[in-house]
Motif scaffolding. Structure first.
Motif, mmCIF file in Angstrom:
data_model
loop_
_atom_site.group_PDB
_atom_site.id
_atom_site.type_symbol
_atom_site.label_atom_id
_atom_site.label_comp_id
_atom_site.label_asym_id
_atom_site.label_seq_id
_atom_site.Cartn_x
_atom_site.Cartn_y
_atom_site.Cartn_z
ATOM 1 N N GLN A 335 0.865 -1.286 -0.047
ATOM 2 C CA GLN A 335 -0.296 0.089 -0.051
ATOM 3 C C GLN A 335 0.778 1.212 -0.060
ATOM 4 O OE1 GLN A 335 -2.805 -1.823 -0.814
ATOM 5 N NE2 GLN A 335 -3.707 0.091 -0.076
ATOM 6 N N LEU A 336 1.658 1.402 0.679
ATOM 7 C CA LEU A 336 2.897 2.387 0.910
ATOM 8 C C LEU A 336 3.750 2.707 -0.409
ATOM 9 C CD1 LEU A 336 4.401 2.042 4.466
ATOM 10 C CD2 LEU A 336 2.722 3.804 3.731
ATOM 11 N N GLN A 337 3.978 1.376 -0.965
ATOM 12 C CA GLN A 337 4.682 1.481 -2.240
ATOM 13 C C GLN A 337 3.825 1.943 -3.501
ATOM 14 O OE1 GLN A 337 5.883 -2.141 -3.967
ATOM 15 N NE2 GLN A 337 6.959 -1.311 -5.634
ATOM 16 N N ASN A 338 2.539 1.668 -3.508
ATOM 17 C CA ASN A 338 1.568 1.988 -4.576
ATOM 18 C C ASN A 338 1.274 3.493 -4.304
ATOM 19 O OD1 ASN A 338 1.544 -0.635 -5.379
ATOM 20 N ND2 ASN A 338 -0.317 -0.988 -4.456
ATOM 21 N N ARG A 339 1.575 4.036 -3.402
ATOM 22 C CA ARG A 339 0.920 5.527 -3.034
ATOM 23 C C ARG A 339 2.345 6.316 -3.009
ATOM 24 N NH1 ARG A 339 -2.712 2.514 -2.057
ATOM 25 N NH2 ARG A 339 -4.928 2.960 -1.902
ATOM 26 N N GLY A 340 3.561 5.804 -3.497
ATOM 27 C CA GLY A 340 4.550 6.612 -3.747
ATOM 28 C C GLY A 340 5.400 6.874 -2.530
ATOM 29 N N LEU A 341 5.036 6.255 -1.445
ATOM 30 C CA LEU A 341 5.236 6.575 0.076
ATOM 31 C C LEU A 341 6.773 5.838 0.547
ATOM 32 C CD1 LEU A 341 1.952 7.253 1.692
ATOM 33 C CD2 LEU A 341 3.308 9.066 0.593
ATOM 34 N N ALA A 342 6.957 4.707 -0.020
ATOM 35 C CA ALA A 342 7.950 3.664 0.120
ATOM 36 C C ALA A 342 8.389 3.221 -1.252
ATOM 37 C CB ALA A 342 7.275 2.719 1.009
ATOM 38 N N PRO A 343 9.722 2.582 -1.119
ATOM 39 C CA PRO A 343 10.192 1.698 -2.196
ATOM 40 C C PRO A 343 9.717 0.344 -2.078
ATOM 41 C CG PRO A 343 12.042 2.052 -0.632
ATOM 42 C CD PRO A 343 10.915 2.925 -0.327
ATOM 43 N N ALA A 344 10.068 -0.526 -3.093
ATOM 44 C CA ALA A 344 9.430 -1.973 -2.555
ATOM 45 C C ALA A 344 9.862 -2.577 -1.609
ATOM 46 C CB ALA A 344 9.860 -2.764 -3.993
ATOM 47 N N ALA A 345 9.279 -3.238 -0.729
ATOM 48 C CA ALA A 345 9.693 -3.720 0.514
ATOM 49 C C ALA A 345 10.795 -4.675 0.185
ATOM 50 C CB ALA A 345 8.470 -4.185 1.175
ATOM 51 N N VAL A 346 11.449 -4.643 1.588
ATOM 52 C CA VAL A 346 12.680 -5.632 1.396
ATOM 53 C C VAL A 346 12.195 -6.504 2.678
ATOM 54 C CG1 VAL A 346 15.280 -6.076 2.165
ATOM 55 C CG2 VAL A 346 14.293 -3.823 1.052
ATOM 56 N N PRO A 347 12.045 -7.922 2.268
ATOM 57 C CA PRO A 347 11.571 -8.763 3.183
ATOM 58 C C PRO A 347 12.760 -9.193 4.146
ATOM 59 C CG PRO A 347 11.097 -9.595 1.013
ATOM 60 C CD PRO A 347 11.841 -8.426 0.926
ATOM 61 N N ALA A 348 12.069 -9.461 5.441
ATOM 62 C CA ALA A 348 13.213 -9.647 6.635
ATOM 63 C C ALA A 348 14.445 -10.487 6.308
ATOM 64 C CB ALA A 348 12.274 -9.976 7.964
ATOM 65 N N ARG A 349 13.799 -11.794 5.616
ATOM 66 C CA ARG A 349 14.709 -12.764 5.273
ATOM 67 C C ARG A 349 15.869 -12.469 4.431
ATOM 68 N NH1 ARG A 349 10.188 -13.860 2.915
ATOM 69 N NH2 ARG A 349 10.034 -14.417 0.748
ATOM 70 N N ARG A 350 15.478 -11.313 3.593
ATOM 71 C CA ARG A 350 16.530 -10.885 2.528
ATOM 72 C C ARG A 350 17.275 -9.434 2.824
ATOM 73 N NH1 ARG A 350 13.523 -10.871 -3.103
ATOM 74 N NH2 ARG A 350 15.926 -10.747 -3.841
ATOM 75 N N VAL A 351 17.199 -9.056 4.039
ATOM 76 C CA VAL A 351 17.782 -7.805 4.285
ATOM 77 C C VAL A 351 19.246 -7.990 4.324
ATOM 78 C CG1 VAL A 351 18.573 -6.208 6.412
ATOM 79 C CG2 VAL A 351 16.279 -7.160 5.924
ATOM 80 N N THR A 352 20.160 -7.042 3.512
ATOM 81 C CA THR A 352 21.524 -6.760 3.322
ATOM 82 C C THR A 352 21.597 -5.511 3.520
ATOM 83 O OG1 THR A 352 21.305 -6.700 0.850
ATOM 84 C CG2 THR A 352 21.577 -8.910 1.971
ATOM 85 N N PRO A 353 22.949 -4.857 3.719
ATOM 86 C CA PRO A 353 23.196 -3.475 3.649
ATOM 87 C C PRO A 353 23.009 -3.085 2.502
ATOM 88 C CG PRO A 353 24.993 -4.748 4.850
ATOM 89 C CD PRO A 353 23.934 -5.811 4.430
ATOM 90 N N GLU A 354 23.483 -3.834 1.218
ATOM 91 C CA GLU A 354 23.310 -3.138 -0.063
ATOM 92 C C GLU A 354 21.575 -2.999 -0.476
ATOM 93 O OE1 GLU A 354 26.863 -5.070 0.562
ATOM 94 O OE2 GLU A 354 24.855 -6.093 0.846
ATOM 95 N N ARG A 355 20.777 -4.000 -0.090
ATOM 96 C CA ARG A 355 19.326 -3.628 -0.350
ATOM 97 C C ARG A 355 18.664 -2.516 0.296
ATOM 98 N NH1 ARG A 355 19.286 -9.661 -0.361
ATOM 99 N NH2 ARG A 355 18.848 -10.266 -2.537
ATOM 100 N N LEU A 356 19.078 -2.473 1.633
ATOM 101 C CA LEU A 356 18.506 -1.262 2.405
ATOM 102 C C LEU A 356 19.117 -0.058 1.879
ATOM 103 C CD1 LEU A 356 18.637 -2.512 6.284
ATOM 104 C CD2 LEU A 356 16.711 -2.711 4.493
ATOM 105 N N GLU A 357 20.475 -0.113 1.619
ATOM 106 C CA GLU A 357 21.036 1.199 1.251
ATOM 107 C C GLU A 357 20.364 1.565 -0.161
ATOM 108 O OE1 GLU A 357 25.180 2.955 -1.126
ATOM 109 O OE2 GLU A 357 25.027 0.903 -0.041
ATOM 110 N N ARG A 358 19.866 1.031 -1.059
ATOM 111 C CA ARG A 358 19.220 1.165 -2.364
ATOM 112 C C ARG A 358 17.881 1.935 -1.953
ATOM 113 N NH1 ARG A 358 21.886 -3.293 -4.357
ATOM 114 N NH2 ARG A 358 20.215 -4.613 -4.025
ATOM 115 N N ALA A 359 17.140 1.133 -1.001
ATOM 116 C CA ALA A 359 15.867 1.249 -0.528
ATOM 117 C C ALA A 359 15.709 2.759 0.167
ATOM 118 C CB ALA A 359 15.427 0.317 0.323
#
Length: 396
Positions: A335-359
């Motif tokens: 919902q947040l992504q669709n409204r331009g209030l967040a990038p695509a979510a980063v699932p907890a099991r896929r968290v890395t510094p690089e993914r969070l940095e881009r987000a």
């Protein structure tokens, strides 16, 4: 009006009911509030009813994985649900309210309300009980199934069936299970995050979020000082305690630094744990902080996507990076992504510094949209709208 409000779950399930209780009491109604033990929420000065369950302890035992939940179901969850369902029946029979407004986990509330002539109204803190073709039931599938979306809402009935024995035992004082259903449904969600589906019945109302007026409290000196020292990122995962909390915190800190941000980290119930040697300088870790006071000054917020936190972040005019763990959290992330209030979510099991940095980098570009959404949300008065619906339903 004698009004009973019953809720169950974590802080995000309790805070809306506490806000409605406060508003209803200020409007002159006699209010009875039932919440779990150790909720961590500032409760209004209204009559309390016991529910005999501690969800913070249950979450600690259950975790967020299917395996952990299965292990805890028999030993902890089922007995706790039985106690809570029985306590709800006893409270309703003792108080004999005019209206019972209840969380869906209170599976005995509608029948108990009917037994004393009270009007039962359910609260969809997540829009998961009223079927719609427009989106699948939150917490079921991750993609739109089109015409098949409505079928996913059958899961709610199946979940309730897991506690059939506990429901029957709790309703025994009423003569056994009785056919009962709520006469109306309230959805304490902002239209900024969820437009009303066109196929919902008129008995289901999106009221806007239920939020109590902010109460200014003195922040700890270290928090107040930290907020004054430059741009920062807020990170907090509420009651989510799963996986490697230290590695997750390290990823948040590294990603924030790559974007030139300091980190205000709320450990909550254990979703984040500060790595050794990191406290001080550009990182401050605390157990919790009042969202209304620290979020508006943040550049971006990393959170789990719980309904309450998602609303709080939008209300503060801050873009999000959502790291969903379970349940309805991916839904709010979308919902947040669709409204331009967040990038695509980063699932907890896929968290890395690089993914969070881009987000984080994407989220920083969405600050204007976040401020615009906050302005729209500030015009809502969800508790007033909800009380209007409750009063009108009782009058019918």
């Amino acid at each position: 009006m004698k009004l009973m409000l019953l809720t169950a779950g974590s802080r995000g399930d309790v805070e809306p009911f506490a806000a409605l209780a406060r508003h209803a009491a200020s409007a002159g109604h006699e209010v009875f509030l039932g919440v779990p033990e150790n909720s961590g929420v500032d409760l209004p000065p209204v009559a309390r009813v016991p529910l005999d369950v501690d969800f913070s302890q249950l979450m600690a035992e259950q975790g967020v994985s299917a395996i952990a939940a299965a292990r805890a179901f028999r030993s902890a969850i089922r007995p706790a649900m039985g106690r809570m369902l029985g306590a709800a029946v006893r409270a309703i029979r003792d108080v004999r309210p005019d209206v019972v407004v209840y969380h869906p986990k209170l599976l005995t509330a509608a029948a108990a309300a009917a037994s004393v002539g009270a009007v039962p109204i359910v609260v969809e803190t997540v829009p998961s009980l009223t079927p719609s073709r427009e989106f699948p039931m939150p917490g079921t599938v991750s993609r739109d199934l089109g015409p098949l979306n409505r079928m996913t809402y059958r899961v709610a009935g199946a979940a309730a069936g897991m506690f059939r024995r506990e429901v029957a035992e709790a309703l025994r004082p009423l003569g056994g299970p009785a056919a009962s259903a709520p006469v109306a449904s309230l959805v304490p969600v902002s239209p900024v995050l969820l437009e009303r589906p066109r196929d919902w019945p008129p008995t289901t109302t999106i009221t806007g979020a239920w939020v109590a007026p902010p109460r200014e409290t003195a922040l700890a000196d270290e928090v107040a000082d930290f907020m004054q020292d430059g741009a920062y990122l807020y990170a907090g995962f509420g009651s989510m305690a799963s996986g490697d909390a230290v590695a997750r915190a390290r990823a948040v800190i590294d990603a924030a630094r790559a974007n030139g941000l300091r980190v205000l980290m709320a450990a909550g119930w254990g979703g984040l744990e500060l790595p050794p040697g990191e406290r001080g300088g550009d990182v401050l870790d605390v157990t919790s902080v009042p969202h209304a006071q620290v979020l508006p000054a943040a550049a971006v917020a990393i959170h789990h996507g719980g309904a309450g936190t998602a609303h709080a972040v939008v209300r503060a005019g801050v873009p999000s990076v959502v790291v969903p763990f379970t349940g309805d959290q991916p839904f709010w992330g979308r919902q947040l992504q669709n409204r331009g209030l967040a990038p695509a979510a980063v699932p907890a099991r896929r968290v890395t510094p690089e993914r969070l940095e881009r987000a984080i980098n994407v989220a920083l570009s969405q600050r204007d949209a976040a401020r615009s959404a906050a302005e729209s949300m500030r015009h809502e008065n969800g508790v007033a709208r909800a009380l209007d619906v409750i009063e009108a339903t009782l009058a019918r």
